[in-house]
Design an enzyme around this catalytic site. Sequence first.
Site, PDB file in Angstrom:
ATOM      1  N   LYS A 156      48.282 -14.865  33.275  1.00  0.00           N
ATOM      2  CA  LYS A 156      49.712 -14.556  33.252  1.00  0.00           C
ATOM      3  C   LYS A 156      50.362 -15.419  32.183  1.00  0.00           C
ATOM      4  CE  LYS A 156      53.985 -15.445  35.802  1.00  0.00           C
ATOM      5  NZ  LYS A 156      54.598 -15.984  37.038  1.00  0.00           N
ATOM      6  N   GLU A 161      66.507 -20.963  41.146  1.00  0.00           N
ATOM      7  CA  GLU A 161      65.188 -21.537  41.442  1.00  0.00           C
ATOM      8  C   GLU A 161      65.249 -23.058  41.518  1.00  0.00           C
ATOM      9  OE1 GLU A 161      60.505 -20.837  40.406  1.00  0.00           O
ATOM     10  OE2 GLU A 161      62.055 -19.661  39.421  1.00  0.00           O
TER      11      GLU A 161
END
Length: 449
Positions: free
Chosen positions: A194, A239
């Site tokens: 990723k 976040e």
Amino acid sequence: MTVPVLPRLRARTLEAPPQPDLFDLLPPDVDPATVVSWVREGDGLIGWGRAAASTDDGMPSGPDRFTAAAQWWADLVEATDVVDEVNLPGTGLVAFGSFAFSPDSPDLGGLVVPRVVAGQRDGRAWVTSIEALDDAGQVSTQAGRSHTGATTVASGQGELADGIRLEPGAVAPEDWPRVIRRAIGRIEAGEVDKVVLARDVRAVADSPIDTVALLRRLAARYAATWTFAVDGLVGATPEMLVRLQEGRVRSRVLAGTVRRGGTPAPSVTEAHPELEDQHTPDPRLHLVSAAKELEEHAFAVRSVAEKLAPHCESLEVPEQPFVLELPDVYHLATDLSGRAADDATSLDLAAALHPSAAVCGTPFADAARLIDELEGMDRGRYAGPVGWLDASGDGDWGIALRCGQLAADALSMRLFAGGGIVSASDPDAELAETEVKLAAMRHALGLGS
């Protein structure tokens, strides 16, 4: 390395009346460039002025930027006289910080100590004044007077700049799918599992962009996020990289995003537990349950858990994520929690966690190299840690997302957005995701709903 000469400071915290809006405490003549913020759903910290900064002492960049800042802070705490009549997290001596994503960035970031900090949580509020002392232990006349601001309403602030327009950044929007296709090819070739790629957009204005105006608009619409400002980096991040309070460690991981449906988004979404409670299974998980989102989320959670585990006696990792609802998007989210097992400060933990797979990729070193190759820009402090810590080492550190970096003259601002790329990613959908994520800063600048 030159040993920095630290200022001697005095910090005094006094109880104050709670405020409907912390930003109303900012003095009318405050320099917007010195405003700092960490506010969520009305609680948090704001500050203004500058009593000290780690970057004033020529702190090193590169991989040592966190270690050097942590040592600077420890030395400054030792040299500061503190009178704290409130004794809550965020009282006494407090520093705000933001750090570059990459060790190679010229914008290394660091820690800033404001002259005044105002805070509130759980119905209690306070104001901390931080002053420089001379060799005799008296308030230095060269330091200048700082505003207390405890009862001052900032009149005339919150005005949007004139003539704001958007211009392409390092990669034009129409070219972004091509960049994503190159990344997918490298993933399919087995170079990485990723990679998180980001693009920038440039906002240009005819008059200076006011930090306070941006913060007010972000806090009003994105109350469930942490609205932050440090050294011209302004945004509303959903976040939480890490929170350390009284020996408890918490982290909120986001990865996997879908745009909200066609119905109008609420101006303020549901309240979200502030990392305190276990989340029950969410019936809306089907909104964000495609294989691509689930795969991306699993990578991110695993990377945070692996880096937190050495610092925790026990670490609770929920089996299932929940859905974080924001005005523009839904996110897959997981809250991790544990009991601290060592004397690491919140800044130490943030340094250990940065960068997670949510903003870099996996394996880390290979993903970082691919970012340097494909993005065509310096991220600066975008996607780096941003937050605060107090003299005990407790604090909050988020990831600098949904944000922009003001230029020194405040006449332009770089806006950033990115997304996690895996083998199942669709290039056109990834472009659309960045446009949705840019919506927060477009709204802050008055360029969209």
